[in-house]
Write an enzyme that holds these catalytic residues in place. Structure first.
Site, mmCIF file in Angstrom:
data_model
loop_
_atom_site.group_PDB
_atom_site.id
_atom_site.type_symbol
_atom_site.label_atom_id
_atom_site.label_comp_id
_atom_site.label_asym_id
_atom_site.label_seq_id
_atom_site.Cartn_x
_atom_site.Cartn_y
_atom_site.Cartn_z
ATOM 1 N N SER A 135 37.506 39.893 51.234
ATOM 2 C CA SER A 135 36.603 38.856 50.601
ATOM 3 C C SER A 135 37.377 38.078 49.544
ATOM 4 O O SER A 135 37.891 38.393 48.284
ATOM 5 C CB SER A 135 35.402 39.257 50.040
ATOM 6 O OG SER A 135 34.179 38.262 49.206
ATOM 7 N N LYS A 161 37.854 37.049 55.255
ATOM 8 C CA LYS A 161 36.905 36.309 54.352
ATOM 9 C C LYS A 161 36.656 35.213 52.758
ATOM 10 O O LYS A 161 37.115 35.015 51.720
ATOM 11 C CB LYS A 161 35.408 36.781 54.042
ATOM 12 C CG LYS A 161 34.408 36.875 53.328
ATOM 13 C CD LYS A 161 33.125 37.676 53.560
ATOM 14 C CE LYS A 161 32.116 37.784 51.569
ATOM 15 N NZ LYS A 161 31.632 39.039 51.933
ATOM 16 N N LYS A 163 34.940 32.700 49.961
ATOM 17 C CA LYS A 163 33.814 32.145 49.070
ATOM 18 C C LYS A 163 33.053 31.263 49.933
ATOM 19 O O LYS A 163 33.999 30.434 48.548
ATOM 20 C CB LYS A 163 33.762 33.292 47.874
ATOM 21 C CG LYS A 163 33.442 34.396 48.018
ATOM 22 C CD LYS A 163 32.272 34.750 48.659
ATOM 23 C CE LYS A 163 32.043 36.432 48.205
ATOM 24 N NZ LYS A 163 30.473 36.608 48.510
ATOM 25 N N ASP A 188 31.321 33.362 53.302
ATOM 26 C CA ASP A 188 30.089 33.881 52.557
ATOM 27 C C ASP A 188 29.311 32.204 51.580
ATOM 28 O O ASP A 188 30.076 32.367 50.696
ATOM 29 C CB ASP A 188 30.832 35.240 52.261
ATOM 30 C CG ASP A 188 28.848 35.763 51.751
ATOM 31 O OD1 ASP A 188 28.493 35.412 51.738
ATOM 32 O OD2 ASP A 188 29.359 36.908 51.219
ATOM 33 N N GLU A 213 28.099 34.168 57.271
ATOM 34 C CA GLU A 213 27.247 34.679 56.420
ATOM 35 C C GLU A 213 26.283 34.023 54.703
ATOM 36 O O GLU A 213 26.702 33.130 54.290
ATOM 37 C CB GLU A 213 27.884 36.136 55.820
ATOM 38 C CG GLU A 213 27.471 36.885 54.793
ATOM 39 C CD GLU A 213 28.716 37.692 54.047
ATOM 40 O OE1 GLU A 213 29.962 37.988 54.503
ATOM 41 O OE2 GLU A 213 28.230 38.979 53.188
ATOM 42 N N ASP A 238 23.520 38.882 54.952
ATOM 43 C CA ASP A 238 23.639 40.019 53.459
ATOM 44 C C ASP A 238 22.269 39.708 52.769
ATOM 45 O O ASP A 238 21.905 40.768 53.092
ATOM 46 C CB ASP A 238 24.858 39.892 52.754
ATOM 47 C CG ASP A 238 25.569 40.082 51.926
ATOM 48 O OD1 ASP A 238 23.842 41.281 51.632
ATOM 49 O OD2 ASP A 238 26.659 39.742 50.771
ATOM 50 N N LYS A 262 25.303 46.726 53.551
ATOM 51 C CA LYS A 262 25.391 47.011 52.317
ATOM 52 C C LYS A 262 25.499 48.346 52.102
ATOM 53 O O LYS A 262 23.679 47.915 52.084
ATOM 54 C CB LYS A 262 25.388 45.799 51.504
ATOM 55 C CG LYS A 262 27.038 45.583 50.741
ATOM 56 C CD LYS A 262 27.009 44.018 50.136
ATOM 57 C CE LYS A 262 27.740 42.827 49.788
ATOM 58 N NZ LYS A 262 27.195 41.950 49.065
ATOM 59 N N GLY A 290 30.993 45.191 50.494
ATOM 60 C CA GLY A 290 31.571 45.596 49.441
ATOM 61 C C GLY A 290 30.808 44.943 48.441
ATOM 62 O O GLY A 290 30.632 43.697 48.852
HETATM 63 O O1 OSB Z 1 27.883 38.725 49.296
HETATM 64 O O2 OSB Z 1 29.804 40.116 50.142
HETATM 65 C C1 OSB Z 1 29.015 39.819 49.475
HETATM 66 C C2 OSB Z 1 31.014 40.903 46.147
HETATM 67 C C3 OSB Z 1 30.149 41.075 44.878
HETATM 68 C C4 OSB Z 1 28.862 40.904 44.925
HETATM 69 C C5 OSB Z 1 28.116 39.901 46.859
HETATM 70 C C6 OSB Z 1 29.612 39.451 47.670
HETATM 71 C C7 OSB Z 1 30.583 40.532 47.278
HETATM 72 C C8 OSB Z 1 31.808 40.126 48.154
HETATM 73 C C9 OSB Z 1 33.444 41.041 48.084
HETATM 74 O O3 OSB Z 1 31.922 39.623 48.836
HETATM 75 C C10 OSB Z 1 33.504 41.959 48.712
HETATM 76 C C11 OSB Z 1 34.121 43.670 48.331
HETATM 77 O O4 OSB Z 1 35.500 43.296 48.620
HETATM 78 O O5 OSB Z 1 33.641 44.867 48.069
HETATM 79 MG MG MG Z 2 27.913 38.687 51.243
#
Ligand code: OSB
Ligand code: MG
Length: 368
Positions: A135, A161, A163, A188, A213, A238, A262, A290
């Site tokens: 991510s 992925k 953001k 995402d 996402e 999510d 998650k 994650g």
């Molecule tokens: O939306 O998936 C998410 C991290 C913290 C809170 C929300 C998210 C995330 C990530 C990172 O996208 C995922 C990771 O590498 O742990």
């Molecule tokens: Mg997410």
């Protein structure tokens, strides 16, 4: 099993790079580790909460408070405690899923260690290593983003992925697609768009993304269903999927075609498995999300990601993507995969010296 008490450790570990999303920037992973002490041995769990309530309403200090005042004492009257009795015993306490998940996981780990059973086996895993994606946070500029993505592709990650948020979406996605060609790419939005942005979101269809996402707010399942009728890119949820019941509703409404599972967000690994089973029954692919976990949470996520319905690469990245030093032996990426731990329970234990170095405070909560 008799629970004697739980130690709440507040830990603070620097991230190798600040992680920026639509809801904020995290440069230090500040969260809780729980050490459950039972008459049959110990177990560990990690809380997904961060310093501020930006992903959900939970945050580190609030989670520590509800755990010590309500959730841990809530287990005092339970006879023959095991992992399956935790959620029913705590069901009167509303929400607080990240905190509940950490507690249930610590008990589950103690329970499985005492029986010599790996978490992966207990959950029903079918593979020894899992395919990993990464991510990538919002960057200051497109050249900086391209450098970061190039590095992760060189490491061997099987999907990227990005953001996104309003104002950081089409251009970065186009730049990554043009530069790196036919990679597995997804985005995402962390709920940063509104229904009035639907026309803008349709532009994402030009980039052959594997999924988008959580574009809309967590409570807008209907909006996701409306968007999904017009968008050809699959919608993955999510933040909206807080339970198996929420997943069933989302599927019935046609609000998503893919689900990010998650364990923390849904209250633990047992509920996570129920969501997995539900999605498999409906032909909905899932992948493991994650929360920038340390090795404790990462170990357990890898076990979950080894279940048969996890057919897409997860945000289960290698330890070095997050931390220069983790509190467990690091998880390494080999040919785009990470090995699932094989030892009893979650299969890892924090290193006492590293744990001492990163622990900010500790509280022992005895259970009568
Ligand atoms: O939306 O998936 C998410 C991290 C913290 C809170 C929300 C998210 C995330 C990530 C990172 O996208 C995922 C990771 O590498 O742990
Ligand atoms: Mg997410």
């Amino acid at each position: 099993m008799k629970l004697e008490g739980v130690e709440i450790l507040k830990v603070s570990i620097p991230l190798v790079g600040a992680f920026r999303t639509s809801f904020g920037t995290e440069a230090v992973r500040e969260t809780l580790l729980l050490r459950a002490v039972t008459d049959e041995g110990e177990g560990w769990g990690e809380c997904g909460a961060s310093e501020a309530p930006l992903y959900s309403g939970e945050y580190t200090h609030g989670a520590a408070d509800v755990l010590s005042r309500h959730l841990i004492p809530g287990l005092s009257g339970v006879t023959d405690l095991d992992a399956h009795s935790v959620a029913p015993a705590l069901s009167a306490f509303k929400e607080n899923r990240l905190a509940k998940a950490a507690l249930e996981t610590a008990i589950l780990d103690a329970d499985l260690r005492a029986r010599g059973i790996p978490l992966s086996y207990a959950l029903g895993a079918v593979r020894q290593s899992v395919a990993c994606g990464v991510s990538v946070g919002i960057a200051d500029s497109i050249p900086e983003l391209l450098d970061t993505v190039e590095g992760y592709l060189a490491d061997g990650y099987l999907r990227i992925k990005l953001k996104i948020e309003p104002g950081w979406d089409i251009e970065p996605v186009r730049a990554v697609r043009e530069r790196f060609g036919d990679i597995m790419l997804q985005v995402d939005a962390n709920a940063s768009y509104e229904r009035s942005d639907i026309d803008d979101l349709l532009e994402l269809d030009a980039f052959a993304l594997s999924l988008v996402e959580q574009p809309l707010p967590a409570d807008d399942l209907l909006g996701h269903a409306m968007l999904g009728r017009r968008l050809s890119t699959p919608i993955c949820l999510d933040e909206s999927i807080l339970s198996a019941r929420a997943a069933a509703t989302a599927i019935d409404l046609d609000a998503c075609r893919i689900v990010n599972i998650k364990p923390g967000r849904v209250g633990g690994y047992l509920e996570a498995r129920r969501i997995h089973d539900l999605c498999v029954a409906h032909g909905i692919p899932v992948w493991c999300g994650g929360m920038l976990e340390t090795g404790v949470g990462r170990a357990a996520n890898l076990a979950l990601a080894a279940l048969p319905g996890f057919t897409l690469p997860g945000d289960t990245s290698a330890s070095e993507r997050y931390f220069a030093e983790d509190i467990t032996p690091p998880f390494r990426l080999v040919d785009g995969h990470i090995a699932v731990p094989t030892g009893p329970g979650i299969g890892v234990t924090p290193d006492p010296d590293l744990l001492a170095r990163f622990t900010v405070s500790r509280e022992w909560v005895p259970v009568a």
